[in-house]
Design an enzyme around this catalytic site. Sequence first.
Site, PDB file in Angstrom:
ATOM      1  N   HIS A 445      -5.824 -19.898   5.914  1.00  0.00           N
ATOM      2  CA  HIS A 445      -5.601 -18.656   5.155  1.00  0.00           C
ATOM      3  C   HIS A 445      -5.789 -17.437   6.069  1.00  0.00           C
ATOM      4  O   HIS A 445      -4.904 -16.593   6.186  1.00  0.00           O
ATOM      5  CB  HIS A 445      -6.575 -18.601   3.969  1.00  0.00           C
ATOM      6  CG  HIS A 445      -6.493 -17.333   3.170  1.00  0.00           C
ATOM      7  ND1 HIS A 445      -5.824 -17.248   1.970  1.00  0.00           N
ATOM      8  CD2 HIS A 445      -6.978 -16.078   3.402  1.00  0.00           C
ATOM      9  CE1 HIS A 445      -5.900 -16.013   1.509  1.00  0.00           C
ATOM     10  NE2 HIS A 445      -6.604 -15.284   2.362  1.00  0.00           N
ATOM     11  N   GLU A 446      -6.935 -17.366   6.719  1.00  0.00           N
ATOM     12  CA  GLU A 446      -7.215 -16.204   7.567  1.00  0.00           C
ATOM     13  C   GLU A 446      -6.239 -16.142   8.737  1.00  0.00           C
ATOM     14  O   GLU A 446      -5.834 -15.063   9.173  1.00  0.00           O
ATOM     15  CB  GLU A 446      -8.670 -16.229   8.065  1.00  0.00           C
ATOM     16  CG  GLU A 446      -9.718 -16.162   6.959  1.00  0.00           C
ATOM     17  CD  GLU A 446      -9.536 -14.990   5.997  1.00  0.00           C
ATOM     18  OE1 GLU A 446      -8.951 -13.964   6.397  1.00  0.00           O
ATOM     19  OE2 GLU A 446      -9.967 -15.113   4.830  1.00  0.00           O
ATOM     20  N   HIS A 449      -3.219 -14.246   7.833  1.00  0.00           N
ATOM     21  CA  HIS A 449      -3.376 -12.788   7.996  1.00  0.00           C
ATOM     22  C   HIS A 449      -3.183 -12.398   9.469  1.00  0.00           C
ATOM     23  O   HIS A 449      -2.541 -11.403   9.788  1.00  0.00           O
ATOM     24  CB  HIS A 449      -4.775 -12.350   7.558  1.00  0.00           C
ATOM     25  CG  HIS A 449      -4.992 -12.337   6.072  1.00  0.00           C
ATOM     26  ND1 HIS A 449      -4.195 -11.633   5.211  1.00  0.00           N
ATOM     27  CD2 HIS A 449      -5.949 -12.938   5.296  1.00  0.00           C
ATOM     28  CE1 HIS A 449      -4.637 -11.794   3.953  1.00  0.00           C
ATOM     29  NE2 HIS A 449      -5.697 -12.585   3.990  1.00  0.00           N
ATOM     30  N   HIS A 452       0.379 -12.417  10.497  1.00  0.00           N
ATOM     31  CA  HIS A 452       1.056 -11.245   9.940  1.00  0.00           C
ATOM     32  C   HIS A 452       0.918 -10.057  10.901  1.00  0.00           C
ATOM     33  O   HIS A 452       1.882  -9.358  11.191  1.00  0.00           O
ATOM     34  CB  HIS A 452       0.456 -10.923   8.571  1.00  0.00           C
ATOM     35  CG  HIS A 452       1.192  -9.879   7.794  1.00  0.00           C
ATOM     36  ND1 HIS A 452       0.628  -9.248   6.711  1.00  0.00           N
ATOM     37  CD2 HIS A 452       2.415  -9.337   7.926  1.00  0.00           C
ATOM     38  CE1 HIS A 452       1.495  -8.370   6.225  1.00  0.00           C
ATOM     39  NE2 HIS A 452       2.588  -8.407   6.941  1.00  0.00           N
TER      40      HIS A 452
HETATM   41 ZN   LIG Z   1      -6.866 -13.173   2.335  1.00  0.00          ZN
END
Ligand SMILES: [Zn+2]
Length: 657
Positions: A445-446, A449, A452
């Site tokens: 998940h991290e 980020h 991105h």
């Molecule tokens: Zn998040």
Amino acid sequence: MSDNPLTAPWAGSYGGVPPWDRMAPEHFPGAFDAGIAEQRREIDAIAGHPEPPTFDNTIAAMERAGLMLDRLERMFAVARESVTNPAYQALEREWQPKLAASSDELLFNEALFKRIEAVYNTLPASGLEPQQVRLVTRMYQHFVRRGARLNGADKQRLSAINQELAARFAEFRAKVLADENTSTVVDGGQVIANTRSSVDPFLTTSPRRELREIVWKKFKSRGDNGDANDTKDTITAIVRLRAERARLLGFASHGHWRMVDTMAADPETAQAFLLRVWPAVLARVKAEIAELQAIADRDEPPVTIEPWDVLYYAEQLRKATYDVDEAEITPYFELNNMVSAALWSAERRFGVSFKEITGTVPVFHPEVRVWEVVDTSTGAHRALFYLDNFARPGKRSGAWASSHRTQYTMDGAVTPISSNNNNFVKGAPGEPVLISLSDARTLFHEFGHALHSMLQNVTYRGLATTPRDYVELPSQLNQRWLLSRELLDRFARHYKTGEPMPQALVDKIERASKFNQGFATLEYLACAIVDMDLHTRPDGVEDISTFADEALARVGGMPREVVLRHRLPHFDHLFGSDSYSAGYYSYLWSDVMAADAWQAFVETGGPWDPETNDRLRRHILSDGNSIDRAEAYRRFRGRDPDIEALLDARGFTAAVR
Ligand SMILES: [Zn+2]
């Protein structure tokens, strides 16, 4: 000031790197003073420019202003979150208000705003490129939304409201923290702290029903005990101040003001979205509770399920139905292997390569690892990635991604520096670190980020930040690569036998992933509905103690067994700051897009499909906020996100059909 190591532009390779090795509390006050003074000089020069306002001498000049302060605030965020101590905490109390005041000073500078407005007013005939038009428009709107067009008296009142709100947020956080710093002694002297990480495991495993009730009630009453730490007056004041601020700024409500720059755009759209999910979730929850009640009926004596019983009976059902034992999973998730897996997945999908350079650049803690990211085909430098995996004193809990430098190309390539921060528990010395399924998901998940920000390719730094209801799309989506077969075959290998994770175990994990999702979604969804209702009241509320029940009654009411995940008296997302006020819906909004975006891979060539990954990179990951995010999503998917994928992923569709 010249000997302060924090004020100089970052030196070294990769376009300069943060001087973590020279960061110390005593350097910040002088550096902040210098940063604020530099920004003031830059702004004064723009505001007092002798030539008529143009894109270059005003908007582009603003893009170049405040860079020292920006560097300092990003470093200070790491100091606060990753390596804090009493000296940094004292700096935080002293400097947060001063930094806020400096930001207000900029926004309320009339000569500056007049120039921005002049550029904005001539946009139709300006001949500027679309990116420049968007930058001007957003900058102008940002100033207006923050009060630049108000008269002097109203600006003064706005400033006073902002300051009182800041004080009320701090008061709210302190009161809730005081209630969380209490505990309940249960069996044999076992102490249950009044925090979720302590309470939930107890509620899940303890067969002592009367103790579950005591622990649950205490936890759900944080901030609501009629004593010195009761937050209800604080909240009422916050809601009233927000309503007044919105009126002052010309908005129908705080929700309307907060949501102007989001994908949903207004509270009505967000509320309608929440209510579309509501019936399916409600139906699913009723079915789930019926299953739990059937188990509780067999108890001696039979039990009628109350809110403090839900997690306990859910655990009984989970064990009986899905038979997934965490101890069966963790031997396949060795931390270093899973880090390699995350990097490999990005290399394969996006044509980049990660080269570890740990030891060659400064880090903020000795355990931090660093990679250089290059374009595989050209070898060109693209980004740096810092990874800080382990829990320790002075590091806040949870997991988060941060950006030490944001990418833009206006004056030549400025490359991004990103970091991921987890709180995994280290193994014994010499032993491998094995992480849980949930930790592995967090890692991916991290990393979503981080991808991105590392794949971003925008011209202006003012077009980098994406809306709050968009930011969780890249991260929620990236989690879905974790259980792909090719990745598991390569990296999820048993730490003793070297065997890859068996497909039968993966299937069990996937089946169990829909378990109890009705309950989890409903306790979240109800919070989001209450948040939006509360923050669209134009005059605030009379009686906060009954508001949530009334708001939920307006949408048909909650099953007796389910209670808000966060009751208003301790709802930190709403009252610890402005950030998630009228914004709690964002998590589900992003997850609808993530579930639907994953379907784009399922429908084409699977997770590694080059064409779909290429579109993902171009439209979702790399273009910052250069175009409207709803339009960007349509360019990726060919249509708007479809809510069905999320309902399916959480197992709700069967319940409504
Ligand atoms: Zn998040």
